[in-house]
Design an enzyme around this catalytic site. Structure first.
Site, PDB file in Angstrom:
ATOM      1  N   VAL A   1       3.572  18.576   8.489  1.00 56.05           N
ATOM      2  CA  VAL A   1       4.295  18.459   7.207  1.00 56.05           C
ATOM      3  C   VAL A   1       5.442  19.473   7.141  1.00 56.05           C
ATOM      4  O   VAL A   1       5.907  19.818   6.048  1.00 56.05           O
ATOM      5  CB  VAL A   1       3.342  18.635   6.001  1.00 56.05           C
ATOM      6  CG1 VAL A   1       2.380  17.471   5.884  1.00 56.05           C
ATOM      7  CG2 VAL A   1       2.595  19.964   6.091  1.00 56.05           C
TER       8      VAL A   1
ATOM      9  N   ASP B   1       3.890   0.338  12.220  1.00 49.54           N
ATOM     10  CA  ASP B   1       2.651  -0.210  11.644  1.00 49.54           C
ATOM     11  C   ASP B   1       2.381  -1.634  12.119  1.00 49.54           C
ATOM     12  O   ASP B   1       1.286  -2.147  11.914  1.00 49.54           O
ATOM     13  CB  ASP B   1       2.709  -0.190  10.112  1.00 49.54           C
ATOM     14  CG  ASP B   1       2.727   1.229   9.573  1.00 49.54           C
ATOM     15  OD1 ASP B   1       3.064   1.416   8.396  1.00 49.54           O
ATOM     16  OD2 ASP B   1       2.429   2.159  10.353  1.00 49.54           O
TER      17      ASP B   1
ATOM     18  N   ARG C   1       0.699  14.639  12.912  1.00 45.58           N
ATOM     19  CA  ARG C   1       1.250  14.391  11.576  1.00 45.58           C
ATOM     20  C   ARG C   1       1.488  15.685  10.794  1.00 45.58           C
ATOM     21  O   ARG C   1       0.884  15.940   9.750  1.00 45.58           O
ATOM     22  CB  ARG C   1       0.352  13.421  10.822  1.00 45.58           C
ATOM     23  CG  ARG C   1       0.120  12.173  11.663  1.00 45.58           C
ATOM     24  CD  ARG C   1      -0.533  11.069  10.952  1.00 45.58           C
ATOM     25  NE  ARG C   1       0.398  10.398  10.046  1.00 45.58           N
ATOM     26  CZ  ARG C   1       0.004   9.390   9.271  1.00 45.58           C
ATOM     27  NH1 ARG C   1      -1.257   9.034   9.267  1.00 45.58           N
ATOM     28  NH2 ARG C   1       0.863   8.796   8.464  1.00 45.58           N
TER      29      ARG C   1
ATOM     30  N   ARG D   1      -3.626  11.126   3.451  1.00 42.24           N
ATOM     31  CA  ARG D   1      -2.352  11.806   3.734  1.00 42.24           C
ATOM     32  C   ARG D   1      -1.355  11.631   2.590  1.00 42.24           C
ATOM     33  O   ARG D   1      -0.681  12.578   2.194  1.00 42.24           O
ATOM     34  CB  ARG D   1      -1.738  11.269   5.016  1.00 42.24           C
ATOM     35  CG  ARG D   1      -0.411  11.929   5.344  1.00 42.24           C
ATOM     36  CD  ARG D   1       0.155  11.491   6.657  1.00 42.24           C
ATOM     37  NE  ARG D   1       1.449  12.099   6.891  1.00 42.24           N
ATOM     38  CZ  ARG D   1       1.623  13.332   7.380  1.00 42.24           C
ATOM     39  NH1 ARG D   1       0.577  14.073   7.636  1.00 42.24           N
ATOM     40  NH2 ARG D   1       2.844  13.803   7.579  1.00 42.24           N
TER      41      ARG D   1
ATOM     42  N   LYS E   1       0.843  -1.211   0.000  1.00 43.46           N
ATOM     43  CA  LYS E   1       0.000   0.000   0.000  1.00 43.46           C
ATOM     44  C   LYS E   1       0.869   1.248   0.000  1.00 43.46           C
ATOM     45  O   LYS E   1       0.663   2.176  -0.790  1.00 43.46           O
ATOM     46  CB  LYS E   1      -0.876   0.022   1.246  1.00 43.46           C
ATOM     47  CG  LYS E   1      -1.513   1.376   1.544  1.00 43.46           C
ATOM     48  CD  LYS E   1      -2.360   1.409   2.790  1.00 43.46           C
ATOM     49  CE  LYS E   1      -1.619   1.702   4.024  1.00 43.46           C
ATOM     50  NZ  LYS E   1      -1.376   3.131   4.317  1.00 43.46           N
ATOM     51  N   ASN E   2       1.889   1.271   0.888  1.00 38.87           N
ATOM     52  CA  ASN E   2       2.673   2.497   1.042  1.00 38.87           C
ATOM     53  C   ASN E   2       3.699   2.688  -0.057  1.00 38.87           C
ATOM     54  O   ASN E   2       4.380   3.707  -0.085  1.00 38.87           O
ATOM     55  CB  ASN E   2       3.305   2.543   2.434  1.00 38.87           C
ATOM     56  CG  ASN E   2       2.239   2.743   3.494  1.00 38.87           C
ATOM     57  OD1 ASN E   2       1.111   3.118   3.182  1.00 38.87           O
ATOM     58  ND2 ASN E   2       2.573   2.457   4.733  1.00 38.87           N
TER      59      ASN E   2
ATOM     60  N   ARG F   1      -9.414   0.532   3.670  1.00 39.15           N
ATOM     61  CA  ARG F   1      -8.498   1.552   3.136  1.00 39.15           C
ATOM     62  C   ARG F   1      -7.142   0.920   2.845  1.00 39.15           C
ATOM     63  O   ARG F   1      -6.498   1.243   1.875  1.00 39.15           O
ATOM     64  CB  ARG F   1      -8.264   2.656   4.177  1.00 39.15           C
ATOM     65  CG  ARG F   1      -9.415   3.524   4.477  1.00 39.15           C
ATOM     66  CD  ARG F   1      -8.954   4.697   5.304  1.00 39.15           C
ATOM     67  NE  ARG F   1      -7.813   5.376   4.659  1.00 39.15           N
ATOM     68  CZ  ARG F   1      -7.247   6.483   5.133  1.00 39.15           C
ATOM     69  NH1 ARG F   1      -7.699   7.004   6.248  1.00 39.15           N
ATOM     70  NH2 ARG F   1      -6.245   7.051   4.524  1.00 39.15           N
TER      71      ARG F   1
ATOM     72  N   CYS G   1      -4.651  12.856  12.246  1.00 44.90           N
ATOM     73  CA  CYS G   1      -5.561  11.713  12.167  1.00 44.90           C
ATOM     74  C   CYS G   1      -5.521  11.013  13.524  1.00 44.90           C
ATOM     75  O   CYS G   1      -4.940  11.517  14.476  1.00 44.90           O
ATOM     76  CB  CYS G   1      -5.137  10.772  11.051  1.00 44.90           C
ATOM     77  SG  CYS G   1      -3.579   9.996  11.412  1.00 44.90           S
TER      78      CYS G   1
ATOM     79  N   VAL H   1       7.233   6.434  17.588  1.00 44.43           N
ATOM     80  CA  VAL H   1       7.139   7.155  16.310  1.00 44.43           C
ATOM     81  C   VAL H   1       5.950   8.108  16.289  1.00 44.43           C
ATOM     82  O   VAL H   1       6.086   9.275  15.935  1.00 44.43           O
ATOM     83  CB  VAL H   1       7.049   6.155  15.131  1.00 44.43           C
ATOM     84  CG1 VAL H   1       6.851   6.891  13.819  1.00 44.43           C
ATOM     85  CG2 VAL H   1       8.306   5.280  15.077  1.00 44.43           C
TER      86      VAL H   1
HETATM   87  C1  EPZ Z   1       4.312   6.819   6.456  1.00 42.28           C
HETATM   88  O1  EPZ Z   1       3.582   7.879   7.026  1.00 42.28           O
HETATM   89  C2  EPZ Z   1       3.317   5.690   6.261  1.00 42.28           C
HETATM   90  N1  EPZ Z   1       2.251   6.120   5.352  1.00 42.28           N
HETATM   91  C3  EPZ Z   1       2.723   5.301   7.605  1.00 42.28           C
HETATM   92  O2  EPZ Z   1       1.848   4.191   7.384  1.00 42.28           O
HETATM   93  C4  EPZ Z   1       3.854   4.861   8.529  1.00 42.28           C
HETATM   94  O3  EPZ Z   1       3.327   4.542   9.795  1.00 42.28           O
HETATM   95  C5  EPZ Z   1       4.874   5.999   8.661  1.00 42.28           C
HETATM   96  O4  EPZ Z   1       5.355   6.378   7.354  1.00 42.28           O
HETATM   97  C6  EPZ Z   1       6.068   5.606   9.510  1.00 42.28           C
HETATM   98  O5  EPZ Z   1       6.670   4.470   8.953  1.00 42.28           O
HETATM   99  C7  EPZ Z   1       2.490   6.144   4.019  1.00 42.28           C
HETATM  100  O6  EPZ Z   1       3.567   5.830   3.549  1.00 42.28           O
HETATM  101  C8  EPZ Z   1       1.339   6.555   3.148  1.00 42.28           C
HETATM  102  P1  EPZ Z   1       6.463   9.919   8.851  1.00 42.28           P
HETATM  103  P2  EPZ Z   1       4.256   9.357   7.140  1.00 42.28           P
HETATM  104  O7  EPZ Z   1       6.519  11.207   8.140  1.00 42.28           O
HETATM  105  O8  EPZ Z   1       5.169   9.593   6.014  1.00 42.28           O
HETATM  106  C9  EPZ Z   1       6.800  13.201  12.180  1.00 42.28           C
HETATM  107  C10 EPZ Z   1      -0.093   2.906   7.679  1.00 42.28           C
HETATM  108  O9  EPZ Z   1      -0.738   2.460   8.643  1.00 42.28           O
HETATM  109  N2  EPZ Z   1       6.830  14.203  11.087  1.00 42.28           N
HETATM  110  O10 EPZ Z   1       7.594   8.945   8.688  1.00 42.28           O
HETATM  111  O11 EPZ Z   1       3.176  10.334   7.384  1.00 42.28           O
HETATM  112  C11 EPZ Z   1       5.441  12.546  12.312  1.00 42.28           C
HETATM  113  O12 EPZ Z   1       4.579  13.348  13.074  1.00 42.28           O
HETATM  114  C12 EPZ Z   1       0.456   4.321   7.740  1.00 42.28           C
HETATM  115  O13 EPZ Z   1       0.144   2.276   6.620  1.00 42.28           O
HETATM  116  C13 EPZ Z   1       7.094  15.530  11.397  1.00 42.28           C
HETATM  117  O14 EPZ Z   1       7.280  15.890  12.568  1.00 42.28           O
HETATM  118  O15 EPZ Z   1       5.101   9.172   8.479  1.00 42.28           O
HETATM  119  C14 EPZ Z   1       5.763  11.243  12.990  1.00 42.28           C
HETATM  120  O16 EPZ Z   1       5.842  11.460  14.390  1.00 42.28           O
HETATM  121  C15 EPZ Z   1       0.214   4.992   9.074  1.00 42.28           C
HETATM  122  N3  EPZ Z   1       7.125  16.455  10.402  1.00 42.28           N
HETATM  123  C16 EPZ Z   1       7.159  10.899  12.452  1.00 42.28           C
HETATM  124  O17 EPZ Z   1       7.659  12.098  11.855  1.00 42.28           O
HETATM  125  C17 EPZ Z   1       6.919  16.100   9.092  1.00 42.28           C
HETATM  126  O18 EPZ Z   1       6.979  16.991   8.207  1.00 42.28           O
HETATM  127  C18 EPZ Z   1       7.153   9.823  11.380  1.00 42.28           C
HETATM  128  O19 EPZ Z   1       6.213  10.217  10.405  1.00 42.28           O
HETATM  129  C19 EPZ Z   1       6.652  14.751   8.789  1.00 42.28           C
HETATM  130  C20 EPZ Z   1       6.616  13.817   9.804  1.00 42.28           C
END
Ligand code: EPZ
Length: 457
Positions: free
Chosen positions: A140, A325, A138, A109, A39-40, A417, A133, A347
């Site tokens: 950006v 995950d 989360r 997202r 999916k990801n 989803r 969520c 995380v």
């Molecule tokens: C990806 O989400 C995955 N989603 C998530 O899978 C997965 O849990 C996550 O990576 C961690 O492995 C997709 O790929 C679509 P991150 P992402 O940015 O990219 C912080 C599932 O169940 N952060 O690595 O959104 C954030 O708040 C989903 O399949 C910032 O602070 O995750 C978090 O604490 C859920 N600023 C940490 O980094 C930013 O600009 C990791 O988030 C971005 C992130």
């Protein structure tokens, strides 16, 4: 072992309206489960297809509601998208607008990551903020700061991230350090850099296999990305990217989910295709808990029944650490382990909400901050439970497979989803599970009895 059987052709991911899953626990699973594409990977590769001014033929695409939603986002941008079973054909030679639809992006997202490819192609992008969520705020900020480092002006107003390259030129290569190895920020910036002028270096990059899958997809289109899968990724910009035929990697989180399904029901099952190297922390932790796993050939795992399940300690970390995950499915498993387990979710700041629903099934879990203390119990008992997010929902279904009696799971919109027909695949493995249309509890009949209310759909 049952021979592997293919799933009935599903033209579209099942639409979860007010359906629920009824699960009768205590039945072992057997046979082979076919693992779908990741999916990801699929979602971010769909965003990556926007970089291409030709045809993208993408194979092994999972059947998910999120993939359909991402297709709607691309179509709203004027991109040609056709989806047949596990094949996606995308042609972004003409993107008619840089403004992504608000109501779709806020629900998905991963669609926000497309800001990198739209900006790289058009020099301008209006992308709604994805918002928080169930599992956390989360933000950006890392995506935005990286794009600014590449020369983009970015203003956020009215919930929209307005980005543009001054003077209408191209983004410029830059050296970017990520405070957190964010998967999405790494992917957004890698896509933006493929068409930038000059070289971009992303330091402290995410190392997840899906990041490497996206890089391989982009390189197959003619991009110059090196080091994906390590914490330093170098991208040398090129003028444009050409057509591609690409197959997505198997989903390591779906694989881990079915490994836990087999472990929690003390079953023997076969899983393929898989990439064992993507599952090192998951396989290691299952073996530590006492679950025998055999690597049979390059892309196949056989899971055998565990004698007993032993308590353990889990801390979620960015890859190659234990994946966040998989935290919820492992919590479900550890509710039946002998002894006290501790799970530390490092995380996301709010990803332990499934604990209270697992307790409804008879588990003994206490949550304090980002840590869950799981005291193993001999048995779970079925009950109505509610899913709060995708992986929490999977955890509740897995617990239902082991709980005595009937578990009614509500929250199929979460499950559909992110999992490719999870209930059908479990049914194929022998689980006593069915998706039924939930009919509101009827008024009592004249003699005070409740008429039968569910039919299988
Ligand atoms: C990806 O989400 C995955 N989603 C998530 O899978 C997965 O849990 C996550 O990576 C961690 O492995 C997709 O790929 C679509 P991150 P992402 O940015 O990219 C912080 C599932 O169940 N952060 O690595 O959104 C954030 O708040 C989903 O399949 C910032 O602070 O995750 C978090 O604490 C859920 N600023 C940490 O980094 C930013 O600009 C990791 O988030 C971005 C992130």
């Amino acid at each position: 072992m049952n021979p592997s059987t293919s799933l009935p052709d599903a033209k579209l991911a099942p639409q979860a309206d007010s359906s629920v899953l009824q699960i009768w626990g205590g039945h072992p699973l057997q046979g082979h489960v076919k693992i779908s594409g990741a999916k990801n990977s699929a979602l971010v590769i769909m965003a990556g297809a926007l970089l291409c001014s030709g045809d993208c033929h993408i194979r092994n695409v999972p059947m998910l509601a999120d993939v359909e939603k991402m297709g709607q986002v691309l179509s709203a941008l004027g991109v040609n998208v056709s989806h047949q079973d596990d094949i996606l054909d995308i042609n972004a030679s003409s993107i008619t607008t840089s403004k992504a639809p608000y109501e779709l992006v806020t629900q998905l997202r991963a669609s926000f990551f497309a800001i990198g490819s739209i900006l790289a192609r058009l020099g301008v992008a209006q992308m709604p903020l994805p918002g928080g969520c169930a599992i956390g705020a989360r933000p950006v900020d890392l995506h935005v700061r990286g794009l600014q480092a590449m020369g983009a002006e970015v203003q956020i107003e009215h919930g929209i991230c307005n980005a543009y390259v001054p003077g209408g030129g191209r983004l410029k290569g830059a050296k970017i350090y990520l405070d957190t190895p964010s998967v999405g920020a790494t992917e957004t910036l890698m896509m933006a850099a493929t068409l930038a002028d000059g070289e971009t270096i992303i330091e402290n990059a995410a190392r997840e296999p899906e990041v490497a899958d996206l890089a391989n997809f982009c390189n197959a289109m003619g991009a110059k990305i090196h080091g994906a899968g390590t914490s330093i990724i170098t991208i040398v910009g090129v003028p444009q990217l050409h057509s591609v035929d690409y197959s997505i990697i198997p989903d390591r989180i779906e694989t881990g989910t079915f490994l836990v399904a087999g472990a929690i029901t003390r079953s023997e099952i076969l899983l393929s295709p898989v990439i064992p190297d993507h599952l090192i922390p998951v396989i290691a932790k299952l073996r530590e808990i006492g679950v025998p796993i055999i690597e049979e050939g390059p892309d196949c795992l056989r899971l055998l029944p565990a004698e007993t399940l032993k308590a353990t300690y889990i801390e979620t970390l960015p890859h190659p650490g234990f994946p966040t995950d998989m935290q919820a499915p492992f919590m479900a498993l550890l509710t039946l382990a002998e002894g006290d387990s501790i799970i530390n979710e490092s995380v996301f700041e709010n990803r332990l909400r499934h604990a209270s629903e697992l307790n409804r099934l008879g588990a003994e879990i206490r949550v304090k901050g980002n840590a869950a203390f799981v005291r193993g119990v001999p048995m779970l008992s079925g009950a109505p439970v509610l899913g709060t997010d995708l992986r929490a929902s999977a955890a509740l279904v897995l617990a239902g497979l082991a709980a005595e009696g009937l578990t009614t799971f509500q929250g199929l919109h979460h499950l559909d989803r992110g999992y490719d027909r999870l209930d059908l695949k479990l049914l194929q493995l022998g689980a006593k599970i069915k998706r039924v249309q939930e009919i509101p509890t009827p008024e009592l009949t004249s003699n005070g009895s409740n008429p039968p209310v569910t039919t299988s759909t």
